[in-house]
Design a protein around this motif. Sequence first.
Motif, PDB file in Angstrom:
ATOM      1  N   CYS A   1       0.950  -1.455  -0.041  1.00  0.00           N
ATOM      2  CA  CYS A   1       0.043   0.165   0.071  1.00  0.00           C
ATOM      3  C   CYS A   1       1.114   1.004   0.040  1.00  0.00           C
ATOM      4  N   PRO A   2       1.419   1.650  -1.274  1.00  0.00           N
ATOM      5  CA  PRO A   2       2.264   2.695  -1.229  1.00  0.00           C
ATOM      6  C   PRO A   2       1.632   4.218  -0.777  1.00  0.00           C
ATOM      7  N   SER A   3       0.292   4.280  -0.893  1.00  0.00           N
ATOM      8  CA  SER A   3      -0.317   5.450  -0.501  1.00  0.00           C
ATOM      9  C   SER A   3      -0.305   5.516   1.135  1.00  0.00           C
ATOM     10  N   LEU A   4       0.087   4.700   1.950  1.00  0.00           N
ATOM     11  CA  LEU A   4       0.092   4.829   3.405  1.00  0.00           C
ATOM     12  C   LEU A   4       1.220   5.778   3.913  1.00  0.00           C
ATOM     13  N   GLU A   5       2.021   6.170   2.914  1.00  0.00           N
ATOM     14  CA  GLU A   5       3.062   6.964   3.095  1.00  0.00           C
ATOM     15  C   GLU A   5       2.567   8.308   3.635  1.00  0.00           C
ATOM     16  N   HIS A   6       1.141   8.589   3.044  1.00  0.00           N
ATOM     17  CA  HIS A   6       0.467   9.923   3.510  1.00  0.00           C
ATOM     18  C   HIS A   6      -0.317   9.665   4.559  1.00  0.00           C
ATOM     19  N   PHE A   7      -0.196   8.801   5.447  1.00  0.00           N
ATOM     20  CA  PHE A   7      -1.089   8.563   6.642  1.00  0.00           C
ATOM     21  C   PHE A   7      -0.171   8.006   7.655  1.00  0.00           C
ATOM     22  N   GLU A   8      -0.660   8.270   8.978  1.00  0.00           N
ATOM     23  CA  GLU A   8      -0.330   7.575  10.027  1.00  0.00           C
ATOM     24  C   GLU A   8      -0.902   6.076  10.125  1.00  0.00           C
ATOM     25  N   ALA A   9      -0.224   4.883  10.266  1.00  0.00           N
ATOM     26  CA  ALA A   9      -1.072   3.821   9.974  1.00  0.00           C
ATOM     27  C   ALA A   9      -0.814   2.964  11.240  1.00  0.00           C
ATOM     28  N   TYR A  10      -1.768   2.316  12.193  1.00  0.00           N
ATOM     29  CA  TYR A  10      -1.421   1.721  13.286  1.00  0.00           C
ATOM     30  C   TYR A  10      -2.198   0.394  13.339  1.00  0.00           C
ATOM     31  N   MET A  11      -1.537  -0.523  14.196  1.00  0.00           N
ATOM     32  CA  MET A  11      -2.471  -1.682  14.623  1.00  0.00           C
ATOM     33  C   MET A  11      -2.694  -1.863  16.024  1.00  0.00           C
ATOM     34  N   PHE A  12      -3.872  -2.208  16.498  1.00  0.00           N
ATOM     35  CA  PHE A  12      -4.476  -2.238  17.626  1.00  0.00           C
ATOM     36  C   PHE A  12      -5.161  -3.538  18.006  1.00  0.00           C
ATOM     37  N   GLY A  13      -5.425  -3.776  19.082  1.00  0.00           N
ATOM     38  CA  GLY A  13      -6.490  -4.878  19.481  1.00  0.00           C
ATOM     39  C   GLY A  13      -5.450  -6.274  19.516  1.00  0.00           C
ATOM     40  N   SER A  14      -6.305  -7.260  19.467  1.00  0.00           N
ATOM     41  CA  SER A  14      -5.560  -8.577  19.794  1.00  0.00           C
ATOM     42  C   SER A  14      -4.573  -9.011  18.886  1.00  0.00           C
ATOM     43  N   ALA A  15      -4.520  -8.549  17.566  1.00  0.00           N
ATOM     44  CA  ALA A  15      -3.514  -8.829  16.620  1.00  0.00           C
ATOM     45  C   ALA A  15      -2.108  -8.243  17.128  1.00  0.00           C
ATOM     46  N   VAL A  16      -2.047  -7.324  17.969  1.00  0.00           N
ATOM     47  CA  VAL A  16      -0.613  -6.680  18.132  1.00  0.00           C
ATOM     48  C   VAL A  16      -0.018  -7.789  19.311  1.00  0.00           C
ATOM     49  N   ALA A  17      -1.099  -8.456  20.012  1.00  0.00           N
ATOM     50  CA  ALA A  17      -0.502  -9.437  20.888  1.00  0.00           C
ATOM     51  C   ALA A  17      -0.325 -10.818  20.358  1.00  0.00           C
ATOM     52  N   GLY A  18      -0.771 -11.016  19.273  1.00  0.00           N
ATOM     53  CA  GLY A  18      -0.738 -12.346  18.495  1.00  0.00           C
ATOM     54  C   GLY A  18      -1.957 -13.204  18.845  1.00  0.00           C
ATOM     55  N   VAL A  19      -2.966 -12.750  19.354  1.00  0.00           N
ATOM     56  CA  VAL A  19      -4.143 -13.453  19.575  1.00  0.00           C
ATOM     57  C   VAL A  19      -5.334 -12.953  18.990  1.00  0.00           C
ATOM     58  N   GLY A  20      -6.412 -13.497  18.565  1.00  0.00           N
ATOM     59  CA  GLY A  20      -7.568 -13.076  18.196  1.00  0.00           C
ATOM     60  C   GLY A  20      -7.596 -13.352  16.647  1.00  0.00           C
ATOM     61  N   ALA A  21      -8.822 -13.315  16.096  1.00  0.00           N
ATOM     62  CA  ALA A  21      -9.112 -13.671  14.597  1.00  0.00           C
ATOM     63  C   ALA A  21      -8.954 -12.339  13.731  1.00  0.00           C
ATOM     64  N   ASP A  22      -9.064 -11.212  14.343  1.00  0.00           N
ATOM     65  CA  ASP A  22      -8.976 -10.339  13.416  1.00  0.00           C
ATOM     66  C   ASP A  22      -7.987  -9.400  13.361  1.00  0.00           C
ATOM     67  N   ILE A  23      -7.743  -8.408  12.700  1.00  0.00           N
ATOM     68  CA  ILE A  23      -6.779  -7.277  12.560  1.00  0.00           C
ATOM     69  C   ILE A  23      -7.242  -6.042  12.440  1.00  0.00           C
ATOM     70  N   ASP A  24      -6.976  -5.411  13.309  1.00  0.00           N
ATOM     71  CA  ASP A  24      -7.489  -3.992  13.502  1.00  0.00           C
ATOM     72  C   ASP A  24      -6.479  -2.911  13.036  1.00  0.00           C
ATOM     73  N   ILE A  25      -6.903  -2.088  12.161  1.00  0.00           N
ATOM     74  CA  ILE A  25      -5.999  -1.230  11.547  1.00  0.00           C
ATOM     75  C   ILE A  25      -6.689   0.139  11.713  1.00  0.00           C
ATOM     76  N   LEU A  26      -5.738   1.057  12.292  1.00  0.00           N
ATOM     77  CA  LEU A  26      -6.390   2.658  12.096  1.00  0.00           C
ATOM     78  C   LEU A  26      -5.306   3.249  11.294  1.00  0.00           C
ATOM     79  N   ILE A  27      -6.183   4.084  10.401  1.00  0.00           N
ATOM     80  CA  ILE A  27      -5.384   5.167   9.469  1.00  0.00           C
ATOM     81  C   ILE A  27      -5.815   6.457  10.013  1.00  0.00           C
ATOM     82  N   VAL A  28      -4.891   7.315  10.287  1.00  0.00           N
ATOM     83  CA  VAL A  28      -4.999   8.573  10.670  1.00  0.00           C
ATOM     84  C   VAL A  28      -4.396   9.635   9.666  1.00  0.00           C
ATOM     85  N   GLY A  29      -5.229  10.527   9.141  1.00  0.00           N
ATOM     86  CA  GLY A  29      -4.739  11.383   7.734  1.00  0.00           C
ATOM     87  C   GLY A  29      -6.066  12.031   7.136  1.00  0.00           C
ATOM     88  N   PRO A  30      -5.767  12.505   5.934  1.00  0.00           N
ATOM     89  CA  PRO A  30      -6.514  13.257   5.285  1.00  0.00           C
ATOM     90  C   PRO A  30      -7.608  12.588   4.756  1.00  0.00           C
TER      91      PRO A  30
END
Length: 135
Positions: free
Chosen positions: A15-44
């Motif tokens: 995703c080359p356009s991510l360079e224009h955003f702050e992209a984060y992962m949060f929730g259970s995926a960060v800890a390596g558990v859970g079935a989904d992957i939560d991504i936060l995109i902050v930007g225009p």
Amino acid sequence: MMSANEIAVHLLASCPSLEHFEAYMFGSAVAGVGADIDILIVGPGGSLLSQVKGELRSAGEALPLHLLCMLPSEALHTQFVSREKCVPLSQLVLSNHEQTVAKIVSVQAWGNDEDSAARRGEDAICAETPNQRVR
């Protein structure tokens, strides 16, 4: 399922356009558990946001991605990043890189020829970088 580090590498590479955003992962995926992957995109908003959403949709076709988008003012006002302990994708990529380097250094310290590997009771490991092969 892919690790948080592997997901971050995949998303940033796809995703080359991510360079224009702050992209984060949060929730259970960060800890390596859970079935989904939560991504936060902050930007225009607007066309850049539409573009990055399309790239993320393509990159995440085989992944259970949940995407949350916020304007910078909204992220600041809600303090979502700190409250939800969001981790920047770039930090996850660096963590993955540091783990790979540590593994290579460890292998080099022990020796990585077939005799050394046999003495340790494991297969010889080979790591490749774009310009060189470490064995």
